[in-house]
Design an enzyme around this catalytic site. Structure first.
Site, PDB file in Angstrom:
ATOM      1  CB  SER A  75      -0.966  -0.047   1.187  1.00  0.00           C
ATOM      2  OG  SER A  75      -2.154   0.635   0.898  1.00  0.00           O
ATOM      3  CD  GLU A 128      -0.005  18.599  14.931  1.00  0.00           C
ATOM      4  OE1 GLU A 128       0.005  19.812  14.653  1.00  0.00           O
ATOM      5  OE2 GLU A 128       0.422  18.144  16.008  1.00  0.00           O
ATOM      6  CG  HIS A 136      -5.732  -2.930   1.020  1.00  0.00           C
ATOM      7  ND1 HIS A 136      -5.055  -2.672  -0.152  1.00  0.00           N
ATOM      8  CD2 HIS A 136      -5.234  -2.056   1.935  1.00  0.00           C
ATOM      9  CE1 HIS A 136      -4.196  -1.679   0.041  1.00  0.00           C
ATOM     10  NE2 HIS A 136      -4.275  -1.293   1.303  1.00  0.00           N
TER      11      HIS A 136
END
Length: 320
Positions: free
Chosen positions: A141, A239, A298
């Protein structure tokens, strides 16, 4: 005897999983010419954490002369997800295997920057630090796109490439849905001075209010870690991942080709690697071959590990 080494970068998977909530659509990217040598000079690579799997038997030192395999996990994953797979790949191929934590993941440093060029330069630095001339690059991925980018930028450093259930052609623009789930992690109230098992149950209950899929919650919980003093935190830099997520979704690799051997492994139940993209992918990777694992989604490597390992090990042996 197998020797496993753990290397923390500091002494102190994936969000693509969230893409199951999103609709995948095809997006053709406009490639841009860039001065990559100058761009690399401006990037500040970090010293990533890694685990290495190699032999200690002096009569079997094939992994000392063969190109090692470097594995990168997907978004929100870590090198720990690849522990048993790395051991098996090493034992079956005699290649040294190095599983790394991408920056802002696992035991690697946290930084405000999180882009493919940064991830690529982190791998480049690791190779220099370990005096590795060439690698067999493996990535799932996000890790798969990073390794594709690395092979296109540094083709002379890559012996072969394995890309797991991701495409350089397709992506999903549904950033808002994923950011909502990142926000769910940020909103979790982490309690102190309780056993890890109880902390996981408590966090799971909070996540369940917005994430109904238990598999996704269990994956996210692998990022919950206990600190000294009985406090807990997410070990990923949420973040930074949220701030830079659009850069992760919009994959814009160098406008070139990698002419070495490439294996794309997809799950038959996944929409990330589509057969209609094969011709376009082969314009970038002329020697690309495609294999699909029946019944896998996946997370091919975790859902069908035996079939996945057969494909990877046979490929590495063929291209040693």
């Amino acid at each position: 005897m197998l020797k496993v080494k753990f290397h923390d970068a500091t002494k102190l998977s994936p969000a693509e999983v969230l893409l199951y909530f999103c609709t995948v659509q095809k997006s053709k990217f406009n490639f841009h010419h860039r001065n990559y040598s100058k761009a690399s000079e401006k990037l500040k690579p970090v010293k990533v954490a890694y685990s290495s799997y190699e032999t200690t038997d002096k009569t079997q030192l094939d992994d000392k002369v063969r190109n090692p395999a470097i594995i990168m996990h997907g978004l929100l994953g870590s090198k720990n997800n690849w522990n048993s797979l790395s051991k098996t790949i090493h034992s079956r191929t005699q290649h040294k295997v190095i599983a790394i934590d991408a920056r802002n993941h696992g035991d690697s440093p946290h930084t405000p920057e999180f882009t493919y060029p940064h991830l690529v330069e982190d791998i480049h630095r690791l190779m220099k630090d370990l005096s590795i001339p060439r690698i067999n690059a493996i990535g799932h991925s996000l890790g798969g796109r990073t390794m594709m980018y690395f092979a296109l930028k540094y083709p002379h450093l890559v012996n072969s490439l394995v890309v797991v259930d991701i495409s350089p052609i397709r992506t999903s623009p549904a950033i808002l849905e994923m950011n909502q789930l990142f926000n769910a992690m940020l909103m979790v109230k982490l309690k102190d001075n309780i056993p890890l098992s109880k902390a996981r149950k408590d966090v799971d209950a909070q996540l369940a209010e917005v994430i109904p899929d238990v598999y996704i919650r269990q994956f996210l919980l692998t990022n919950l870690v206990e600190l000294e003093g009985g406090t807990y935190k997410w070990r990923v830099n949420l973040e930074s991942l949220m701030t830079n997520f659009s850069a992760v979704v919009n994959f814009k690799p160098p406008q070139t080709t990698y002419k070495g051997p490439v294996l794309f492994i997809g799950g038959s139940k996944s929409s990330y690697l589509r057969s209609e993209d094969h011709k376009d992918i082969q314009k970038i990777f002329p020697r690309a071959e495609f294999k699909y694992v029946d019944g896998a989604g996946h997370w091919v490597h975790s859902e069908k590990p035996a079939e996945f390992l057969d494909l990877v090990c046979d490929f590495l042996k063929k291209n040693a």
